[in-house]
Design a protein around this motif. Sequence first.
Motif, mmCIF file in Angstrom:
data_model
loop_
_atom_site.group_PDB
_atom_site.id
_atom_site.type_symbol
_atom_site.label_atom_id
_atom_site.label_comp_id
_atom_site.label_asym_id
_atom_site.label_seq_id
_atom_site.Cartn_x
_atom_site.Cartn_y
_atom_site.Cartn_z
ATOM 1 N N GLU A 547 -2.280 -1.801 10.482
ATOM 2 C CA GLU A 547 -2.284 -2.971 9.599
ATOM 3 C C GLU A 547 -3.616 -3.113 8.862
ATOM 4 O O GLU A 547 -3.694 -3.805 7.844
ATOM 5 C CB GLU A 547 -1.965 -4.235 10.412
ATOM 6 N N TRP A 548 -4.641 -2.499 9.400
ATOM 7 C CA TRP A 548 -5.932 -2.450 8.700
ATOM 8 C C TRP A 548 -5.982 -1.249 7.762
ATOM 9 O O TRP A 548 -6.463 -1.345 6.640
ATOM 10 C CB TRP A 548 -7.065 -2.346 9.722
ATOM 11 N N ARG A 549 -5.458 -0.137 8.239
ATOM 12 C CA ARG A 549 -5.552 1.105 7.471
ATOM 13 C C ARG A 549 -4.753 1.023 6.168
ATOM 14 O O ARG A 549 -5.239 1.442 5.117
ATOM 15 C CB ARG A 549 -5.046 2.281 8.313
ATOM 16 N N TYR A 550 -3.553 0.488 6.236
ATOM 17 C CA TYR A 550 -2.678 0.449 5.060
ATOM 18 C C TYR A 550 -2.703 -0.935 4.425
ATOM 19 O O TYR A 550 -2.682 -1.956 5.117
ATOM 20 C CB TYR A 550 -1.248 0.814 5.459
ATOM 21 N N PHE A 551 -2.724 -0.964 3.123
ATOM 22 C CA PHE A 551 -2.683 -2.247 2.419
ATOM 23 C C PHE A 551 -2.086 -2.037 1.027
ATOM 24 O O PHE A 551 -2.030 -0.910 0.511
ATOM 25 C CB PHE A 551 -4.098 -2.839 2.295
ATOM 26 N N GLN A 552 -1.619 -3.128 0.448
ATOM 27 C CA GLN A 552 -1.045 -3.082 -0.889
ATOM 28 C C GLN A 552 -1.997 -3.702 -1.903
ATOM 29 O O GLN A 552 -2.699 -4.676 -1.608
ATOM 30 C CB GLN A 552 0.279 -3.836 -0.934
ATOM 31 N N LYS A 553 -1.990 -3.111 -3.082
ATOM 32 C CA LYS A 553 -2.801 -3.618 -4.181
ATOM 33 C C LYS A 553 -2.012 -3.411 -5.477
ATOM 34 O O LYS A 553 -1.649 -2.274 -5.805
ATOM 35 C CB LYS A 553 -4.146 -2.873 -4.230
ATOM 36 N N ASN A 554 -1.743 -4.536 -6.142
ATOM 37 C CA ASN A 554 -0.942 -4.482 -7.376
ATOM 38 C C ASN A 554 0.383 -3.758 -7.156
ATOM 39 O O ASN A 554 0.841 -2.958 -7.985
ATOM 40 C CB ASN A 554 -1.722 -3.797 -8.497
#
Length: 882
Positions: A547-554
């Motif tokens: 949950e820290w490693r992967y994230f969404q942006k735009n």
Amino acid sequence: MSLYDIKISIRLLILLAIIEMIFTFRNLINNQLPNHLSNYKRFKTIKIRMNYDHKVIDYKWQKYWEDNETFKSKRRPGHPKKYILDMFPYPSGSGLHVGHPEGYTATDIMSRFYRMLDYDVLHPMGWDAFGLPAEQHAINTGTHPAITTYQNIATFKRQLKSLGFSYDWSREIATTDDDYVKWTQWIFLQLYKKGLAEQSEVSVNWCPALGTVLANEEVINGLSERGNHPVVRTPLRQWIFKITQYADKLEEGLVNIQWPEGTRTAQKQWIGRSEGATIYFTSELDNKIDIEVFTTRPDTIMGVSYVVLAPEHPLVNQLTSDLQKSIVNEYIVKISSKSDLERTSVGKDKGKSGVFIGSYVYHPLTNEKLPIYIADYVLANYGTGAVMAVPAHDERDYIFATIYNLPIKQVITSTTSESIDLPYTDDDKGIITNSGDDLNGLSITEGKEKVINKLIDLKKGDKKISYKLRDWIFSRQRYWGEPIPIYFPIDFNEETADSNPITGSPHVIRYDQPIPVDESELPLKLPDMTDFQPGDDPQGCLARATEWRYFQKNGKWYARETNTMPQWAGSCWYYLRFTDTKSSDSLLSSEGASWLPVDLYVGGQEHAVLHLLYARFWHKVLYDLKIVDHEEPFIKLVHQGMILGTDGEKMSKSRGNVINPDDIVNEYGADILRLYEMFMGPLEASKPWQTSQLSGVLRFRDRVYNLIKSYDPVVHSESIELQGQLLIEMNKTIKKVTEAIESLSFNTAISSLMIFTNSLISISNNNEIIPKKALDTLVLLLSPFSPHVCEELWNHLGYKETLAYHPWPIYDPKLCIDTTIKIAVQVNGKVRSTIDIDIDMEESNALDIALQESTVKKWVDGLVIKKVVYVKGKILNILVGK
């Protein structure tokens, strides 16, 4: 008379009687008759031992300094400054032992000294708080490394404060602080933008059990030093810093800094600048394939009998014959557990191994076919990963050729000896032989030039400068370190609206498209985790924090870098942060910059290369970015010697020879530990701890304390003039102590203070008055070494303010000139006596005095003085005969 008046009268009589008894008692102590109270002015000292309660006094002054922020650093426009810095410690669980305070005491003495000389002084302390030990403890106990680290910091800080070090604690930092991590990551981004940080697949020592890459020094016989776990050589994606691009600047900068010669030499050797040639050996299989080698000895080219590739060299597979493939592959697997250090060790007992790969190259000058081997002693990440082997003139090549029965061709002979032993590696006294008419008889230097020109003409080589220095592998596959502020796009195998890498949607992380974190988003913090086991995933344990490693942006998914920075990162720039720990808008404020560079840096010799080299590299990059104004971070460097255990060995828990400074401070006081460690010997020397020898400095402290405590403003009037021999001795003492501190000869300074103290005590014992100025001077000179007792005595001498900023005593040079000197008197070259004479005494007068000495007369009487050799101020030699 009223009852009230009677009561008052009685009380006054009682008070007067008490006063008379007190004075009478003091007189009796001094073996004096009571006589009249007016005679009390003649009494010089109270000869009674005062009880020195170090616990009360240490606490009193440490609290005073803290409450009054006595050592808070401030810059005053136009004032000179001194930035005095310790190599800040890693806060281990065991706390300090008595070896640690040695360097800290030295820098504290210098800081106190310069404050009294009216310098603005910056003397900070902080903590190199990231690192493997705290994480290993977390793995073993489940305790978060942050908790362990800050508990250890509290212990270290308590111990340092107990020793009265004059740190500006308002500037305290830890490399784990969010504000600090932010700027460490910011510096990484500047290196990345400058093209100095990049990813590369590097062959590393990978330990699956520890879940991290190990340095060569941490691998012994294929096992990890910590835990004896198997280690394998494997290619791994790593972040590297291109420190090699600064190799020249790093070497050139060593000229203008005041560092120990050994440390400068160590850095030069680590950088390893060498001039030589690139030479191309063409494959027999394909004339378009050249093996490139670098050599510093092109003059030996006619002695080449084979070529060696590193097992990891990219051409190995291409040039290996089908017949040899299985043997070669088996060998590559076999040596994969060896560290670089093991593979390159030199010595007759260090066997070299390798295998023939089944093909040949052509000699660039003779077209002779030379066999190609792979061998453990050639490294892929050093030079070109290939060497031309000249067994007669290289030790490793010689050992290998002897083992595998390869030709050994001598092409260099000695100009000073007819017979030489091989391998012959002396390039100072050699000339070329067995190399053809155009080379035979040339010196090494001439031969190098000739061979390089021939190679250039044949397009088979060129002149080149090479470096031993390798690019800095910057990745660690651990939790407890600064996150690297880079992320990567993700490609899903089959992207849908529900694609989510956190829930396991198949995907590929595009490591070939790194994206820097925006500076406004710093610091990138570590995720909270409870399982710190490294695991066998080379991406590190942070890869499990999905949950820290992967994230969404735009609307697009990304993956953060899961490698962390090495412990070196935080220690590369902490000296900059100390100059302004509150700056949030810039790495270095204008006021902070005014403290730079560091004037004195003190730390252990074990950091002679890596920490100091890495810090200099970062600093030079920041200089090129115009963030700092000086090319070098540390002007003067001093390595304190090691304080050994009572057994003469390095202090360690396993040896059971650790001395805890808490025990010394509790029993004797902080000043005793400080004095003893500075009095043990030269700062740079190693010396064994001997608790029994504390008694010498303990007596010295008590003698000073009792002497100054005897001060009475009525007796030691400031109107009493300081004159005569005492005035001269005081000025000479000021000069000796000042010069000794400036040269960091602290044991010499303390010795001078002991002598001066004894002189003052002798005056007191003779019932002579000691002028107050002499007492003041003793306390001021001693205060950098023993600040607690000196603050107490300064207060007793009538001063209400701390002595920390009181002007340092100044000596009169005219009073420090010796007018007499002791010289040796020889008779026929043998010392028979010494005499005290005027420094400019003529020969005839000196001879007359010498001949009055009984030990000289008995060797001269009855003989004729044939010659006199007299060197003013040094020696008198009387030559006699019959």
